[in-house]
Design a protein around this motif. Structure first.
Motif, mmCIF file in Angstrom:
data_model
loop_
_atom_site.group_PDB
_atom_site.id
_atom_site.type_symbol
_atom_site.label_atom_id
_atom_site.label_comp_id
_atom_site.label_asym_id
_atom_site.label_seq_id
_atom_site.Cartn_x
_atom_site.Cartn_y
_atom_site.Cartn_z
ATOM 1 N N THR A 128 -38.991 6.137 94.017
ATOM 2 C CA THR A 128 -39.462 5.070 93.122
ATOM 3 C C THR A 128 -38.313 4.234 92.535
ATOM 4 O OG1 THR A 128 -39.533 6.723 91.357
ATOM 5 C CG2 THR A 128 -41.600 6.246 92.489
ATOM 6 N N THR A 129 -37.082 4.603 92.832
ATOM 7 C CA THR A 129 -35.928 3.811 92.369
ATOM 8 C C THR A 129 -35.903 2.477 93.115
ATOM 9 O OG1 THR A 129 -34.698 5.851 91.930
ATOM 10 C CG2 THR A 129 -33.397 3.832 92.091
ATOM 11 N N GLY A 130 -35.477 1.424 92.422
ATOM 12 C CA GLY A 130 -35.451 0.094 93.022
ATOM 13 C C GLY A 130 -34.234 -0.142 93.900
ATOM 14 N N LEU A 131 -34.449 -0.961 94.926
ATOM 15 C CA LEU A 131 -33.344 -1.401 95.792
ATOM 16 C C LEU A 131 -32.302 -2.171 94.983
ATOM 17 C CD1 LEU A 131 -34.351 -0.851 98.682
ATOM 18 C CD2 LEU A 131 -34.588 -3.295 99.035
ATOM 19 N N GLY A 132 -32.795 -3.037 94.056
ATOM 20 C CA GLY A 132 -31.939 -4.004 93.381
ATOM 21 C C GLY A 132 -30.854 -3.375 92.534
ATOM 22 N N GLY A 133 -31.245 -2.521 91.606
ATOM 23 C CA GLY A 133 -30.268 -1.911 90.708
ATOM 24 C C GLY A 133 -29.369 -0.939 91.438
ATOM 25 N N LEU A 134 -29.956 -0.104 92.288
ATOM 26 C CA LEU A 134 -29.163 0.907 92.986
ATOM 27 C C LEU A 134 -28.101 0.250 93.863
ATOM 28 C CD1 LEU A 134 -30.154 4.306 94.331
ATOM 29 C CD2 LEU A 134 -29.163 2.740 95.988
ATOM 30 N N THR A 135 -28.488 -0.772 94.616
ATOM 31 C CA THR A 135 -27.551 -1.377 95.564
ATOM 32 C C THR A 135 -26.462 -2.182 94.859
ATOM 33 O OG1 THR A 135 -29.356 -1.511 97.158
ATOM 34 C CG2 THR A 135 -27.396 -2.843 97.618
ATOM 35 N N THR A 136 -26.835 -2.958 93.835
ATOM 36 C CA THR A 136 -25.812 -3.770 93.173
ATOM 37 C C THR A 136 -24.829 -2.905 92.379
ATOM 38 O OG1 THR A 136 -27.312 -4.197 91.324
ATOM 39 C CG2 THR A 136 -27.209 -5.886 93.045
ATOM 40 N N GLY A 137 -25.244 -1.677 92.027
ATOM 41 C CA GLY A 137 -24.310 -0.767 91.337
ATOM 42 C C GLY A 137 -23.476 0.064 92.293
ATOM 43 N N GLY A 138 -23.789 0.057 93.575
ATOM 44 C CA GLY A 138 -23.076 0.879 94.575
ATOM 45 C C GLY A 138 -24.098 1.590 95.442
ATOM 46 N N GLY A 139 -24.666 2.681 94.907
ATOM 47 C CA GLY A 139 -25.786 3.341 95.553
ATOM 48 C C GLY A 139 -25.395 4.387 96.574
ATOM 49 N N PHE A 140 -25.739 5.637 96.273
ATOM 50 C CA PHE A 140 -25.483 6.691 97.262
ATOM 51 C C PHE A 140 -26.673 7.629 97.356
ATOM 52 C CE2 PHE A 140 -23.453 7.669 93.224
ATOM 53 C CZ PHE A 140 -24.136 8.811 92.860
ATOM 54 N N GLY A 141 -26.733 8.297 98.492
ATOM 55 C CA GLY A 141 -27.798 9.265 98.739
ATOM 56 C C GLY A 141 -27.376 10.180 99.873
ATOM 57 N N TYR A 142 -28.356 10.850 100.459
ATOM 58 C CA TYR A 142 -28.047 11.846 101.492
ATOM 59 C C TYR A 142 -27.296 11.254 102.686
ATOM 60 C CZ TYR A 142 -31.591 14.565 98.973
ATOM 61 O OH TYR A 142 -32.311 15.220 98.006
ATOM 62 N N LEU A 143 -27.536 9.967 102.978
ATOM 63 C CA LEU A 143 -26.903 9.371 104.167
ATOM 64 C C LEU A 143 -25.497 8.837 103.899
ATOM 65 C CD1 LEU A 143 -29.846 7.362 105.818
ATOM 66 C CD2 LEU A 143 -28.533 9.212 106.890
ATOM 67 N N SER A 144 -25.027 8.948 102.666
ATOM 68 C CA SER A 144 -23.777 8.243 102.322
ATOM 69 C C SER A 144 -22.519 8.846 102.932
ATOM 70 C CB SER A 144 -23.627 8.154 100.805
ATOM 71 O OG SER A 144 -24.611 7.271 100.313
ATOM 72 N N ARG A 145 -22.495 10.152 103.158
ATOM 73 C CA ARG A 145 -21.293 10.723 103.808
ATOM 74 C C ARG A 145 -21.194 10.192 105.240
ATOM 75 N NH1 ARG A 145 -20.201 16.166 104.488
ATOM 76 N NH2 ARG A 145 -18.070 15.921 103.722
ATOM 77 N N LEU A 146 -22.353 9.862 105.810
ATOM 78 C CA LEU A 146 -22.396 9.398 107.197
ATOM 79 C C LEU A 146 -22.255 7.880 107.294
ATOM 80 C CD1 LEU A 146 -22.872 10.473 110.070
ATOM 81 C CD2 LEU A 146 -25.333 10.384 109.632
ATOM 82 N N HIS A 147 -22.907 7.148 106.379
ATOM 83 C CA HIS A 147 -22.959 5.682 106.516
ATOM 84 C C HIS A 147 -22.521 4.909 105.276
ATOM 85 C CE1 HIS A 147 -24.727 6.160 110.424
ATOM 86 N NE2 HIS A 147 -25.799 6.776 109.954
ATOM 87 N N GLY A 148 -21.924 5.573 104.292
ATOM 88 C CA GLY A 148 -21.373 4.865 103.134
ATOM 89 C C GLY A 148 -22.396 4.613 102.037
ATOM 90 N N LEU A 149 -21.987 3.787 101.091
ATOM 91 C CA LEU A 149 -22.859 3.442 99.969
ATOM 92 C C LEU A 149 -23.935 2.462 100.441
ATOM 93 C CD1 LEU A 149 -20.081 2.701 97.289
ATOM 94 C CD2 LEU A 149 -21.474 4.778 97.468
ATOM 95 N N ALA A 150 -24.988 2.333 99.658
ATOM 96 C CA ALA A 150 -26.007 1.315 99.963
ATOM 97 C C ALA A 150 -25.330 -0.052 100.039
ATOM 98 C CB ALA A 150 -27.094 1.326 98.891
#
Ligand SMILES: Cc1cc2nc3c(=O)[nH]c(=O)nc-3n(C[C@H](O)[C@H](O)[C@H](O)COP(=O)(O)OP(=O)(O)OC[C@H]3O[C@@H](n4cnc5c(N)ncnc54)[C@H](O)[C@@H]3O)c2cc1C
Length: 455
Positions: A128-150
């Motif tokens: 339920t987290t938004g694309l907008g805030g997460l991405t403009t702040g950086g954004g990481f999740g399970y895929l980030s070690r593989l493909h970087g920040l959002a």
């Protein structure tokens, strides 16, 4: 304001209107602010009109995507809220592995659309987290070690600047703005749509592993050492948690406070099981609930624990490593988690995140291994004051060993110095770009970067 009401396709909600009480609220129920109006934007033109109106009337603008900012930046007192949540268009170009998504999408919306083509990009761990805030702040999740920040996967963005003008931002168009919106938050304009690079994600092997409370310190050391050589297609975060009272957790563990590791392996189940074998062997664990699952299930696994309407208080820091002194602090405070919704998480920030040079995006901490967050979360407003003390004491004991700043999306309102520390060497350039794109600081409901001439 009648002029604004006439000009927009969406609706303008004002005090006294039906729906105002709900519309002024955000995810964190502890935030109680009364904006002059909320514009439920239908499109980028509505965003332009709203920004223009706020600019003309000297109103602050609060940008709302998913509304998840714990600091409550999706609403404000006396200003204009631009609510983007109705702007949910997504176009997936499976062949080119690109998705164009409007900024009102949540990660659930985005993952659903991209997974239909077997694709994904790094997003957060709650759908339920938004694309907008997460991405403009950086954004990481399970895929980030593989493909970087959002934000590392953003190819371009459409941005409405403080002048109300819609511009494109990419490596070749308004490159300074493009640099700033990848980590600098909502300081520079309203992103109305993002273009993301996508990656194939078809098989996931994931789940939580829970350990005995008395093994907390040893489990942390094991986690720290394990992650040092873990392959990039394996992500895992460490947690202190109160076990949710329901399946799939074994009943004897319900509401017990335990240390755990939530892991996610991108690849087939047999390889995943082999990769996490050391985590399953340690202890042995009280429970190892790992298995194959669709990516969209992984991405919404904890949604039920964190519905909107709870009261939140968070503190966090980046950490270069997880040293023995920090582990001793965690072993003392972690077991005091106050509620089943609260947690302490340590997320890994290595792998592909480190491949991007620190100066390439506004996100400034590319050399740390971890970020920890201590979050008190409760349905009972009156209890939050007491729980805040636990968060502060825990954070204060860890802070001397931290890397200095923190992830701006985990920051509540802690003042200008903290914001500056969190951007360290990138702060001066951000202030200069702010002076260029928003000299009047229209976009100030955020982790605010003052325009250079003000500082
Ligand atoms: C339960 C929960 C889980 C989380 N998990 C993760 C996680 O796994 N990984 C992670 O990186 N973060 C995570 N976060 C933090 C999250 O990234 C921030 O809370 C973020 O601000 C949420 O984005 P939003 O659009 O929902 O927020 P909103 O409250 O809608 O927006 C917050 C601020 O972001 C900026 N902003 C939002 N949209 C735009 C836009 N379109 N253009 C310009 N600026 C904009 C504005 O400054 C705005 O005020 C989590 C937060 C919560 C509450």
């Amino acid at each position: 304001m009648d002029e604004l009401i006439q000009a927009v396709r969406g609706t303008v909600i004002r005090p006294g209107d039906a729906g105002y009480e709900g519309a002024r609220r955000v995810y964190n129920a502890d935030i109680d602010r009364r904006p002059a109006a909320i514009v439920a934007c239908a499109d980028a033109a509505d965003v332009s009109r709203g920004v223009g109106y706020a600019h003309e009337h000297g109103l602050a603008v609060a940008i709302r995507g998913g509304g998840h900012s714990a600091a409550g930046f999706g609403t404000c007192d006396g200003g204009l809220v631009l609510d983007l949540s109705a702007m949910k268009g997504i176009r997936v170009d499976a062949k080119r592995r690109i998705a164009r998504a409007e900024a009102g999408c949540t990660w659930g919306d985005f993952d659903r659309a991209t997974q239909a083509q077997g694709l994904a990009t790094p997003g957060g761990i709650i759908s339920t987290t938004g694309l907008g805030g997460l991405t403009t702040g950086g954004g990481f999740g399970y895929l980030s070690r593989l493909h970087g920040l959002a934000c590392d996967n953003v190819i371009s963005a459409d941005v409405v600047t403080a002048a109300g003008t819609l511009v494109a931002a990419s490596a070749t168009q308004n490159a300074d703005l493009f640099w700033a919106i990848r980590g600098g938050g909502g300081n520079f304009g309203v992103v109305t749509a993002f273009e993301f690079r996508l990656h194939p994600v078809t098989q996931v092997y994931a789940g939580p592993i829970l350990y005995a409370p008395e093994q907390a310190a040893d489990a942390m050391r094991m986690y720290r050492d394990f992650m040092r050589s873990a392959p990039r297609n394996l992500s895992a975060f460490f947690a202190f948690l109160m076990v949710p009272p329901g399946p799939p957790f074994p009943e004897p563990l319900w509401l017990k406070t335990v240390p755990g590791i939530m892991c996610a392996y991108f690849g087939d189940a047999a390889a995943g099981e082999a990769a996490i074998a050391p985590l399953r062997a340690f202890g042995p664990p009280l429970a190892a609930l790992t298995g194959p699952m669709p990516y969209t299930v992984l991405q919404s696994l904890f949604d039920g624990l964190l519905p909107p309407g709870l009261h939140h208080y968070w503190k966090s820091d980046f950490a270069s490593d997880l040293n023995d002194e920090m582990i001793a602090v965690h072993a003392k405070f972690g077991p005091q988690i106050p509620t089943v919704n609260s947690a302490m998480h340590i997320y890994p920030l290595d792998g592909a995140i480190h491949d991007v040079p620190t100066g390439d995006t506004a996100f400034a901490y590319r050399d740390v291994r971890f970020v920890h967050i201590i979050a008190a979360v409760t349905p009972e407003a009156v209890r939050l004051a007491g729980y805040r003390e636990w968060v502060r004491a825990y954070w204060s004991a860890l802070h001397p060993y931290s890397a200095g700043g923190t992830y701006v999306n985990f920051l509540m309102e802690e003042g200008e110095q903290r914001v500056s520390e969190s951007y360290r060497g990138n702060h001066a350039r951000l202030a200069a770009i702010k002076a260029q794109y928003d000299p009047g600081n229209v976009f100030r409901v955020n982790q605010n970067i003052l325009p250079a001439h003000h500082s």
